[in-house]
Design an enzyme around this catalytic site. Structure first.
Site, PDB file in Angstrom:
ATOM      1  CG  ASP A  44      -1.790   1.239   1.316  1.00 13.72           C
ATOM      2  OD1 ASP A  44      -2.928   1.168   0.814  1.00 13.72           O
ATOM      3  OD2 ASP A  44      -1.347   2.273   1.849  1.00 13.72           O
ATOM      4  CE1 TYR A  49       0.621   7.770   2.347  1.00 17.74           C
ATOM      5  CE2 TYR A  49       1.137   5.496   1.799  1.00 17.74           C
ATOM      6  CZ  TYR A  49       0.313   6.426   2.406  1.00 17.74           C
ATOM      7  OH  TYR A  49      -0.813   5.995   3.075  1.00 17.74           O
ATOM      8  CE  LYS A  74      -3.697   4.910   0.649  1.00 17.60           C
ATOM      9  NZ  LYS A  74      -2.302   4.443   0.570  1.00 17.60           N
TER      10      LYS A  74
END
Length: 282
Positions: A44, A49, A74
């Site tokens: 994930d 990030y 995401k």
């Protein structure tokens, strides 16, 4: 690795490896490679990030077939809106160096949410994304956005652990067959949680550690968990939870620990303003 079935008939590993706050250009690569060697098959990450490239490299170098690894990423707020989201999806695919992403989420429930969602739905039709979902969506934001969605989200990734059980949200998500996915499943190392008397006593009973008891409870609740650790022993331990089962009474005892107080409130306008102003650089 045990799996859960999603509302689109796809399956997802019950425990994934999160790379939040692990730096790019080496550390995320090493951590992801170690996690894959330890037996994880779900990684994930997120555009925000800023470590998608390391994840992609580690998956390529792992020697494991791509179709055996479940990748979640995401879309960040700066790429919301229909046209921007199409570019954001392309950037994630390029950074991850993959032809498709297994699960792609809208990271925060602000801005031109539905414009971005339309781009995600098109990417599913084009085969670029297999499943799409939401993250940090509350009951309030769900009610705001749900009628503009053609494809139902498969997951809602939110803060979830024995102290933060999202009970009202879970009921609403269950009505729409949307599975909860837990960030901070171990309370971000919350000492009060990891040293809770009930959890510690169960750890002794089953010859497990406190984290394994919590992750097993989450699994039996039907929630996907995303523990993060760069410690190899903890990595291995966090997926060593499928050889025992908590009783109904033990599940209820942990359920009684809920405080109803998450550390992050997406409905707070201060949080919205702060996150809307945050820019990332791919």
């Amino acid at each position: 690795m045990e799996k859960f079935k999603l509302n689109n008939a796809q399956t997802i590993p019950a425990v994934g490896f999160g790379v939040f706050l692990i730096p790019n250009n080496g550390p995320t690569y090493e951590a992801t490679l170690a996690a894959l060697k330890a037996g994880y098959r779900h990684i994930d990450t997120a555009a925000a990030y800023m470590n998608e490239t390391d994840v992609g490299k580690a998956i390529k170098d792992s020697g494991i077939d791509r179709n055996e690894i479940f990748i979640t990423s995401k879309l960040w707020l700066q790429d919301y809106g229909y046209e921007n989201a199409k570019k954001g999806i392309a950037n994630s695919l390029k950074a991850l160096d993959t032809d498709y992403i297994d699960l792609y989420l809208l990271h925060q429930p602000y801005g031109d949410y539905l414009g971005a969602w339309k781009a995600l739905e098109e990417a599913v039709a084009e085969g670029k994304i297999k499943s799409i979902g939401i993250s940090n969506v509350t009951v309030n934001s769900w009610n705001k956005f749900k009628d503009g969605m053609t494809i139902m989200p498969v997951v809602n990734q939110v803060e979830f652990n024995p102290f933060t059980q999202q009970k009202e949200l879970r009921k609403v998500m269950a009505e729409n067959d949307i599975r909860l996915e837990a960030w901070y499943p171990l309370g971000h190392g919350n000492k009060d949680l990891l040293e809770n008397e009930i959890i510690v006593s169960l750890a002794r009973k089953y010859n497990k550690n406190a984290g394994q008891i919590i992750l097993r409870w989450i699994y039996q609740e039907g929630v996907i968990s995303l523990p993060k650790s760069t410690n190899l022993e903890r990595m291995r331990g966090n997926i060593d939870i499928f050889d025992f089962e908590l009783t109904d009474e033990e599940m209820k005892a942990i359920e009684a620990l809920d405080t109803g107080k998450p550390t992050h409130d997406p409905d707070n306008q201060i949080n919205e303003k702060r996150l809307m102003e945050m820019k990332i650089h791919n």
